[in-house]
Motif scaffolding. Sequence first.
Motif, PDB file in Angstrom:
ATOM      1  N   LEU A  66      49.771 -46.295  25.629  1.00  0.00           N
ATOM      2  CA  LEU A  66      49.866 -46.580  24.202  1.00  0.00           C
ATOM      3  C   LEU A  66      50.107 -48.058  23.933  1.00  0.00           C
ATOM      4  O   LEU A  66      49.545 -48.638  22.999  1.00  0.00           O
ATOM      5  CB  LEU A  66      50.992 -45.738  23.598  1.00  0.00           C
ATOM      6  CG  LEU A  66      51.133 -45.765  22.081  1.00  0.00           C
ATOM      7  CD1 LEU A  66      49.902 -45.165  21.412  1.00  0.00           C
ATOM      8  CD2 LEU A  66      52.386 -45.005  21.646  1.00  0.00           C
ATOM      9  N   GLY A  67      50.926 -48.706  24.753  1.00  0.00           N
ATOM     10  CA  GLY A  67      51.235 -50.109  24.531  1.00  0.00           C
ATOM     11  C   GLY A  67      50.033 -51.026  24.640  1.00  0.00           C
ATOM     12  O   GLY A  67      50.009 -52.110  24.052  1.00  0.00           O
ATOM     13  N   VAL A  70      47.917 -50.145  21.025  1.00  0.00           N
ATOM     14  CA  VAL A  70      48.514 -50.330  19.702  1.00  0.00           C
ATOM     15  C   VAL A  70      49.260 -51.657  19.656  1.00  0.00           C
ATOM     16  O   VAL A  70      50.154 -51.904  20.477  1.00  0.00           O
ATOM     17  CB  VAL A  70      49.485 -49.178  19.373  1.00  0.00           C
ATOM     18  CG1 VAL A  70      50.146 -49.414  18.017  1.00  0.00           C
ATOM     19  CG2 VAL A  70      48.738 -47.853  19.376  1.00  0.00           C
ATOM     20  N   LEU A  73      53.851 -52.706  18.943  1.00  0.00           N
ATOM     21  CA  LEU A  73      54.591 -51.465  19.127  1.00  0.00           C
ATOM     22  C   LEU A  73      56.061 -51.729  19.415  1.00  0.00           C
ATOM     23  O   LEU A  73      56.929 -50.929  19.093  1.00  0.00           O
ATOM     24  CB  LEU A  73      53.971 -50.636  20.257  1.00  0.00           C
ATOM     25  CG  LEU A  73      54.542 -49.228  20.457  1.00  0.00           C
ATOM     26  CD1 LEU A  73      54.423 -48.406  19.182  1.00  0.00           C
ATOM     27  CD2 LEU A  73      53.836 -48.524  21.611  1.00  0.00           C
ATOM     28  N   TRP A  78      57.981 -45.575  24.712  1.00  0.00           N
ATOM     29  CA  TRP A  78      56.716 -44.950  24.312  1.00  0.00           C
ATOM     30  C   TRP A  78      55.513 -45.805  24.681  1.00  0.00           C
ATOM     31  O   TRP A  78      54.375 -45.310  24.708  1.00  0.00           O
ATOM     32  CB  TRP A  78      56.718 -44.697  22.804  1.00  0.00           C
ATOM     33  CG  TRP A  78      57.704 -43.668  22.364  1.00  0.00           C
ATOM     34  CD1 TRP A  78      58.944 -43.899  21.820  1.00  0.00           C
ATOM     35  CD2 TRP A  78      57.565 -42.248  22.428  1.00  0.00           C
ATOM     36  NE1 TRP A  78      59.580 -42.723  21.545  1.00  0.00           N
ATOM     37  CE2 TRP A  78      58.762 -41.690  21.905  1.00  0.00           C
ATOM     38  CE3 TRP A  78      56.558 -41.403  22.878  1.00  0.00           C
ATOM     39  CZ2 TRP A  78      58.950 -40.311  21.813  1.00  0.00           C
ATOM     40  CZ3 TRP A  78      56.759 -40.035  22.785  1.00  0.00           C
ATOM     41  CH2 TRP A  78      57.936 -39.501  22.266  1.00  0.00           C
ATOM     42  N   ARG A  79      55.730 -47.084  24.986  1.00  0.00           N
ATOM     43  CA  ARG A  79      54.616 -47.956  25.374  1.00  0.00           C
ATOM     44  C   ARG A  79      53.873 -47.413  26.591  1.00  0.00           C
ATOM     45  O   ARG A  79      52.669 -47.652  26.737  1.00  0.00           O
ATOM     46  CB  ARG A  79      55.118 -49.368  25.693  1.00  0.00           C
ATOM     47  CG  ARG A  79      55.642 -50.158  24.514  1.00  0.00           C
ATOM     48  CD  ARG A  79      56.006 -51.578  24.940  1.00  0.00           C
ATOM     49  NE  ARG A  79      54.862 -52.265  25.492  1.00  0.00           N
ATOM     50  CZ  ARG A  79      53.970 -52.940  24.770  1.00  0.00           C
ATOM     51  NH1 ARG A  79      54.109 -53.024  23.463  1.00  0.00           N
ATOM     52  NH2 ARG A  79      52.946 -53.538  25.344  1.00  0.00           N
ATOM     53  N   SER A 124      50.567 -45.420  11.301  1.00  0.00           N
ATOM     54  CA  SER A 124      51.571 -46.324  10.734  1.00  0.00           C
ATOM     55  C   SER A 124      52.829 -45.568  10.305  1.00  0.00           C
ATOM     56  O   SER A 124      53.907 -46.162  10.206  1.00  0.00           O
ATOM     57  CB  SER A 124      50.992 -47.092   9.544  1.00  0.00           C
ATOM     58  OG  SER A 124      50.733 -46.217   8.445  1.00  0.00           O
ATOM     59  N   LYS A 127      54.698 -45.079  13.900  1.00  0.00           N
ATOM     60  CA  LYS A 127      55.072 -46.266  14.666  1.00  0.00           C
ATOM     61  C   LYS A 127      56.508 -46.721  14.436  1.00  0.00           C
ATOM     62  O   LYS A 127      57.210 -47.031  15.409  1.00  0.00           O
ATOM     63  CB  LYS A 127      54.091 -47.405  14.379  1.00  0.00           C
ATOM     64  CG  LYS A 127      54.325 -48.612  15.282  1.00  0.00           C
ATOM     65  CD  LYS A 127      53.127 -49.558  15.284  1.00  0.00           C
ATOM     66  CE  LYS A 127      52.898 -50.216  13.966  1.00  0.00           C
ATOM     67  NZ  LYS A 127      51.869 -51.292  14.054  1.00  0.00           N
ATOM     68  N   ASN A 131      59.759 -47.188  17.446  1.00  0.00           N
ATOM     69  CA  ASN A 131      60.470 -48.438  17.705  1.00  0.00           C
ATOM     70  C   ASN A 131      61.973 -48.332  17.440  1.00  0.00           C
ATOM     71  O   ASN A 131      62.692 -49.313  17.556  1.00  0.00           O
ATOM     72  CB  ASN A 131      59.884 -49.561  16.837  1.00  0.00           C
ATOM     73  CG  ASN A 131      58.538 -50.025  17.365  1.00  0.00           C
ATOM     74  OD1 ASN A 131      58.292 -49.973  18.552  1.00  0.00           O
ATOM     75  ND2 ASN A 131      57.665 -50.468  16.462  1.00  0.00           N
TER      76      ASN A 131
END
Length: 206
Positions: A66-67, A70, A73, A78-79, A124, A127, A131
């Motif tokens: 994912l990192g 996106v 981030l 979650w990255r 969005s 996200k 974080n």
Amino acid sequence: MDAFTLYGEPTPPLEEELPAFLTGHLLVAESSMTDPNFSQTAVFLLNHDKDGAMGLVINRPSTTVLGDAVEELGETPWREELIFVGGPVQQYFVFVLHTGLPGGKKSPAAIEATPGVIFEPDFSVVKPALNREGTINLKARFLVGYAGWAPGQLEVELARKDWIVIPGSPELVFSDTPFSVWRSALRKKGGIYWIAAETGFKPSIN
């Protein structure tokens, strides 16, 4: 004998009456499925009605995290989550399946097709939660692309026995071992499908 018997245990009949529409169900590819987009897949149906159907393949992880896909981030675990290939259509949007964001936040287009599995098309919205701390209990699946069926197309495939249908569940959608989901879903169906799960081949009982 009405039902196939395995090791002395009666199993459900092969034929069963399904709802007219299958939103919230899993389509499990028959072992004979040769389409490379769907061979040994499980597809979670987000919507199914007279106008067609839309779903996400839940057991095809890619090699992209994912990192890398996106921007902005942030430094979050979650990255490192793998992005899944949700289907062959529009593979340039990141969709999310999740178990519920803090405060129940979701976009107007979000869909809870079955309890505990929420489809969020607006990344969005998700996200900011990724974080922040406090998402330790959140389960999420990040996907690109989806599978779509025109009006009546899925019904034709079901009549052709391309798919096995079982109720969707968070347990299967968010499985920690996605490559085992196809076999796990067949085992859950039971009966002769248990043999298909173990061998990759569904024997005939005719």
